[in-house]
Design an enzyme around this catalytic site. Sequence first.
Site, PDB file in Angstrom:
ATOM      1  N   ARG A 108      41.599  32.104  29.588  1.00  8.91           N
ATOM      2  CA  ARG A 108      40.489  31.294  30.088  1.00  8.91           C
ATOM      3  C   ARG A 108      40.961  29.845  30.169  1.00  8.91           C
ATOM      4  O   ARG A 108      41.131  29.190  29.136  1.00  8.91           O
ATOM      5  CB  ARG A 108      39.268  31.412  29.167  1.00  8.91           C
ATOM      6  N   SER A 119      37.160  39.696  41.533  1.00 11.67           N
ATOM      7  CA  SER A 119      35.816  40.174  41.831  1.00 11.67           C
ATOM      8  C   SER A 119      35.679  40.228  43.342  1.00 11.67           C
ATOM      9  O   SER A 119      35.892  39.219  44.018  1.00 11.67           O
ATOM     10  CB  SER A 119      34.750  39.243  41.248  1.00 11.67           C
ATOM     11  N   ARG A 123      45.700  35.495  34.745  1.00 17.73           N
ATOM     12  CA  ARG A 123      45.665  36.794  34.076  1.00 17.73           C
ATOM     13  C   ARG A 123      46.655  37.777  34.692  1.00 17.73           C
ATOM     14  O   ARG A 123      47.096  38.715  34.027  1.00 17.73           O
ATOM     15  CB  ARG A 123      44.240  37.353  34.095  1.00 17.73           C
TER      16      ARG A 123
END
Length: 434
Positions: free
Chosen positions: A278, A353, A392
């Site tokens: 993050r 996403s 990531r």
Amino acid sequence: MRMVREHQDALREGMRRRNASETMWPLITEAERLDTDRRAMIFSVEEKKAERNKLSAEVGKLKRNGGDSSEVESLMARARDIGDEISSIEGRLAESQNALDEIMLQIPNVTLEDVPEGGEENNKVLRNWGSPREAESVKPHWDVGSELGILDLERGAKISGSGFVVYRRDGARLVRALMNLMLDLHTRSHGYEETWVPVVVNRASLIGTAQLPKFEEDQYSLTDDGLYLIPTAEVPVTNLYRDEILAESELPMQFVAYSPCFRREAGAHGKDTRGLLRVHEFDKVELVRYCTPESSLDEHEIITSHAEKVLQLLELPYRVIVLAAGDTGFASSRTYDLEVFAPGVGRWLEVSSASTFSDFQARRANIRYRPEGGGKPKFIHTLNASGLAFPRIIASILEHHQNADGSVSIPAALQPYFGAAVLGRSSADLASKE
């Protein structure tokens, strides 16, 4: 407005499915009241304007025919009074419209019927690709990156604060290699138009894609200029045709853009603070598509498959999850998350996403198309997907492809861009001399 006026039951059901009844139903009720008042005031203004026009016509007729001057003055005075009444109503109408607009900006999109209702616990795995590596003896990416001298988290924090990263040597080369692989794949194999967009946008752009006003606290702002650092290239790319009308023959349109992304991540303090999980600034290749309403469901599968292809080329096992309504983003009508398993941290990590927004963003940004058969312009449907976000992905590469000697194998598809088959000791040797 039409959703509140004509489909209030469907809107309320959509909020229930999102677990948002308690907060959204009162807003819907207030929106309905404001819309009713607004339409009544519009009707009243039109009636009074018609009455004023009739009085003006009578005044003109009396003047032409030499009518009584006192009667003329009386009619003119009445016309002036009506004008004042019109101004007063229009002032209240503007206030009502502004209040209604503010409410509508706070109501999320209605999810599609095939989206599971409820919260995160109802997310559903649709499919898997590849086999996750066993976590035994696998080091977390922050240890691998530090040992190889390619991740400098400490100096990133010194320069900018926690949540900012310095990539060094082969780490920086890996970032550049990922960017070029993804851009080449999406332009050459998937047919996207490559764009290079500003990383600062105005408020209207963020309202158009629904980051504002809902997520104001997550944005980095340049207050003196009324501009914001972009949280994703979705914002400038989706807004390319804001307030424009396209021809149906131009659809579908597909764009790809690389950009740095900036997110304050307000409210996420203390979560996933280690390594790259993050961060406040990161790199991403973004996919955006415009289409007609009739094709948006197929387009959602297409854009998702394009993001999946990157993971397949990087040889990273992943799964595709359809998010439940309560876990679906504010603007989305359906979202597929792509998650990669990172054995070093023992977790599935969301790396993309892929969402279809129906006409939710298009209405806010006023992006329409003119049907080929004629008729009124219609709102397009918009879609976007990360194709992919880097941090990531880098974490997953360092963990899934790490070797016993401390090196990391570079996936075959990435090797021509990286220039080597292994990310190994050369960076570490240089780092040890500092």
